[in-house]
Design a protein around this motif. Structure first.
Motif, PDB file in Angstrom:
ATOM      1  N   ALA A   1     105.384 -45.216 146.049  1.00  0.00           N
ATOM      2  CA  ALA A   1     104.462 -46.306 146.381  1.00  0.00           C
ATOM      3  C   ALA A   1     103.534 -45.907 147.522  1.00  0.00           C
ATOM      4  O   ALA A   1     102.329 -46.215 147.504  1.00  0.00           O
ATOM      5  CB  ALA A   1     105.255 -47.556 146.747  1.00  0.00           C
ATOM      6  N   MET A   2     104.057 -45.205 148.520  1.00  0.00           N
ATOM      7  CA  MET A   2     103.224 -44.786 149.652  1.00  0.00           C
ATOM      8  C   MET A   2     102.219 -43.711 149.239  1.00  0.00           C
ATOM      9  O   MET A   2     101.063 -43.724 149.684  1.00  0.00           O
ATOM     10  CB  MET A   2     104.108 -44.290 150.793  1.00  0.00           C
ATOM     11  CG  MET A   2     104.882 -45.406 151.493  1.00  0.00           C
ATOM     12  SD  MET A   2     105.771 -44.862 152.961  1.00  0.00           S
ATOM     13  CE  MET A   2     107.044 -43.831 152.237  1.00  0.00           C
ATOM     14  N   ASP A   3     102.649 -42.773 148.398  1.00  0.00           N
ATOM     15  CA  ASP A   3     101.711 -41.755 147.900  1.00  0.00           C
ATOM     16  C   ASP A   3     100.565 -42.399 147.133  1.00  0.00           C
ATOM     17  O   ASP A   3      99.402 -41.988 147.246  1.00  0.00           O
ATOM     18  CB  ASP A   3     102.442 -40.760 147.001  1.00  0.00           C
ATOM     19  CG  ASP A   3     103.312 -39.779 147.778  1.00  0.00           C
ATOM     20  OD1 ASP A   3     103.110 -39.664 149.006  1.00  0.00           O
ATOM     21  OD2 ASP A   3     104.183 -39.145 147.149  1.00  0.00           O
ATOM     22  N   ASN A   4     100.895 -43.400 146.336  1.00  0.00           N
ATOM     23  CA  ASN A   4      99.881 -44.112 145.565  1.00  0.00           C
ATOM     24  C   ASN A   4      98.851 -44.747 146.496  1.00  0.00           C
ATOM     25  O   ASN A   4      97.636 -44.618 146.304  1.00  0.00           O
ATOM     26  CB  ASN A   4     100.565 -45.172 144.699  1.00  0.00           C
ATOM     27  CG  ASN A   4      99.583 -46.015 143.926  1.00  0.00           C
ATOM     28  OD1 ASN A   4      98.579 -45.529 143.424  1.00  0.00           O
ATOM     29  ND2 ASN A   4      99.863 -47.312 143.830  1.00  0.00           N
ATOM     30  N   GLN A   5      99.345 -45.438 147.528  1.00  0.00           N
ATOM     31  CA  GLN A   5      98.437 -46.103 148.456  1.00  0.00           C
ATOM     32  C   GLN A   5      97.630 -45.093 149.252  1.00  0.00           C
ATOM     33  O   GLN A   5      96.417 -45.263 149.462  1.00  0.00           O
ATOM     34  CB  GLN A   5      99.234 -47.007 149.407  1.00  0.00           C
ATOM     35  CG  GLN A   5      98.390 -47.880 150.307  1.00  0.00           C
ATOM     36  CD  GLN A   5      97.623 -48.955 149.546  1.00  0.00           C
ATOM     37  OE1 GLN A   5      97.891 -49.181 148.369  1.00  0.00           O
ATOM     38  NE2 GLN A   5      96.673 -49.596 150.201  1.00  0.00           N
ATOM     39  N   ALA A   6      98.257 -44.008 149.701  1.00  0.00           N
ATOM     40  CA  ALA A   6      97.559 -42.988 150.490  1.00  0.00           C
ATOM     41  C   ALA A   6      96.443 -42.341 149.677  1.00  0.00           C
ATOM     42  O   ALA A   6      95.336 -42.112 150.179  1.00  0.00           O
ATOM     43  CB  ALA A   6      98.550 -41.933 150.975  1.00  0.00           C
TER      44      ALA A   6
END
Length: 391
Positions: A282-287
Motif C-alpha cells: 500500500a505504501m509503495d502504491n502511494q509513493a
C-alpha cells in the motif's frame, strides 16, 4: 503545491467520460479474445477506429492522427480514466505507443500517411524488431545487417522476443547499415512488411502459460526492403531508438501504479500477504503515485527529467514483482496451480486477473526488463542523480 487539476483538465475528463458512456463496447459485442499483442479482433478494431475518429485514441496527437492536441495533464487524466476502468484503447499497444509514435516523430509525410495512420486506425498491426540473441538490453550490439543495393536494402539476421510478430503486418526493424562505424552510429531503422519474401516468424511459448505465444523469433534471409522504408535517415537509428523508448517511458509509471492498485484491491480479501507485506504494498502504491505526480508537473512545465522516469520505473516494476513474490510464498504449493482470482472474462480484464499466483509472479519480470532493465535504470540514476563516474 496544487493537488487538484485545473478546470480545463476536469472539463476534458468529463468529455472523455461522456464519450465512454456512449461508445464503449459491451460484453455481448466484444466476444472474441486477442491471441497476441498484434492480433486485434474486429470488434476491437472498430473500437480503436471510433476513438481515432473522435480524437480520443491518443489525445496528444493532432486530429489527423487520432488526437486533439491535448496537454500532458489532459493526456494523463485520459489514461487515468482508461486504467480506472481497466479499458484498453488498443490491443496492439506497441503499434500504437511505440511504432506509430516513432513514425510521427521521425517518419516522412508519406510514411506517416502510409503506415502510421493505418496503424492508429487499426487497419494494420505492427511489432517492434529490436532485441536479438546477442543484443537484448544492449541494442548497440545488434548484428542484423542491411546492405544498400540500388533502390533497396537487403536484410539478413535474426530478432527475438518480438512480441506479436506472428500476427503483425509490419515490423519496425533496427538494422546495422555501417559495420565500420562506432556501434551506436551505424544503426538504421527499416519498415519491413511481414509478408516480404525471406521473412520467417516463429512464435514460442512463454514460461507464464503454455498457450501464450506472443513472443517470436524472426529470421531475415536476403529480404529486400525498398529504400523508401528507411525511417529517420541512414545511420540515424540510435536517435530513433531513444525516441521510441521515450514514447514508451513518459507515462510508463502510471501502468505500474495501476498494477499496484490492482494488487492492493485483489489482496485485500485474501490471506496470501501478511500484514507487513500488505502495508508495504500500500505504501509503495502511494509513493509511486506521489512521485509520478511530481514528475508529471515537471513535464507540464516543459522540463525533461529522464532520471525521475528511471526512478519511477525501478520503484513501480520492482514493487509489483516483490508483492507478487510474497503472494506466491504465502499461497505455498497451491499458488502454482490455483487461480489467484476467478473473475469471469470481460473485454477488458487482462489474463493475469484469472491466472495463478505463479503466473502473476512470472509475468512481473517483464516489467523489470521491457522499456529498459532495472540495471540500466540504476545506471542512469547513478550517473544523472548521484553524479557517479561512468564505469
Amino acid at each position: 503545491m496544487q493537488l487538484t487539476f485545473d478546470a480545463d483538465v476536469e472539463e476534458f475528463r468529463g468529455e472523455f467520460l461522456a464519450f465512454l458512456a456512449e461508445h464503449l463496447p459491451d460484453e455481448a459485442e466484444a466476444g472474441e479474445r486477442p491471441r497476441s499483442s498484434a492480433d486485434v479482433p474486429e470488434w476491437a478494431r472498430r473500437w480503436q477506429r471510433k476513438q481515432f475518429d473522435n480524437g480520443w485514441l491518443l489525445p496528444g496527437n493532432p486530429p489527423e492522427f487520432g488526437g486533439r492536441n491535448a496537454s500532458i495533464l489532459q493526456q494523463y487524466v485520459h489514461l487515468e480514466e482508461l486504467s480506472r476502468r481497466r479499458i484498453y484503447h488498443s490491443f496492439n499497444p506497441q503499434g500504437l505507443g511505440i511504432i506509430a509514435a516513432s513514425l510521427l516523430s521521425f517518419g516522412t509525410p508519406e510514411q506517416k500517411e502510409r503506415w502510421a495512420a493505418p496503424i492508429l486506425r487499426a487497419e494494420i498491426t505492427a511489432a517492434l524488431g529490436m532485441s536479438e540473441p546477442g543484443a537484448g538490453s544492449d541494442l548497440a550490439s545488434l548484428r542484423t545487417r542491411a546492405v544498400r543495393d540500388g533502390d533497396s536494402f537487403v536484410v539478413n539476421g535474426q530478432k527475438v522476443w518480438t512480441s506479436g510478430a506472428n500476427e503483425a503486418d509490419v515490423l519496425l526493424t533496427f538494422v546495422r547499415t555501417d559495420p565500420d562505424a562506432p556501434k551506436h552510429k551505424g544503426i538504421s531503422v527499416l519498415l519491413i512488411p511481414t509478408d516480404t519474401p525471406g521473412v520467417t516468424r516463429r512464435p514460442f511459448a512463454s514460461v507464464c502459460a503454455e498457450d501464450d505465444f506472443d513472443f517470436n523469433e524472426v529470421f531475415f534471409t536476403d529480404v529486400r526492403v525498398p529504400a523508401e522504408n528507411l525511417v529517420g535517415g541512414l545511420n540515424q537509428g540510435w536517435g530513433v531508438a531513444n525516441g521510441a523508448l521515450g514514447h514508451e517511458r513518459t507515462l510508463l509509471w502510471l501502468g505500474f501504479a495501476d498494477r499496484l492498485q490492482d494488487l492492493v484491491e485483489d489482496f485485500r480479501p485474501v490471506t496470501v500477504l501478511d500484514r507487513d507485506h500488505y502495508a508495504t504494498l500500500a505504501m509503495d502504491n502511494q509513493a509511486l503515485r506521489l512521485l509520478g505526480s511530481a514528475a508529471l508537473a515537471r513535464a507540464d512545465r516543459g522540463e525533461q527529467d529522464v532520471a525521475a522516469l528511471s526512478v519511477l520505473k525501478i520503484l513501480g516494476s520492482e514493487a509489483v514483482q516483490t508483492a507478487s513474490e510474497h503472494a506466491l510464498d504465502g499461497a505455498g504449493f497451491d499458488g502454482l496451480v490455483h487461480p489467484a482470482l476467478t473473475a469471469p472474462y470481460t473485454p477488458w480484464n487482462n489474463d493475469h486477473f484469472a491466472s495463478s499466483w505463479f503466473e502473476r509472479y512470472a509475468r512481473s519480470f517483464a516489467g523489470t526488463i521491457a522499456g529498459g532493465t532495472s540495471e540500466i535504470q540504476r545506471t542512469i540514476v547513478a550517473e544523472r542523480v548521484l553524479g557517479l563516474p561512468r564505469s
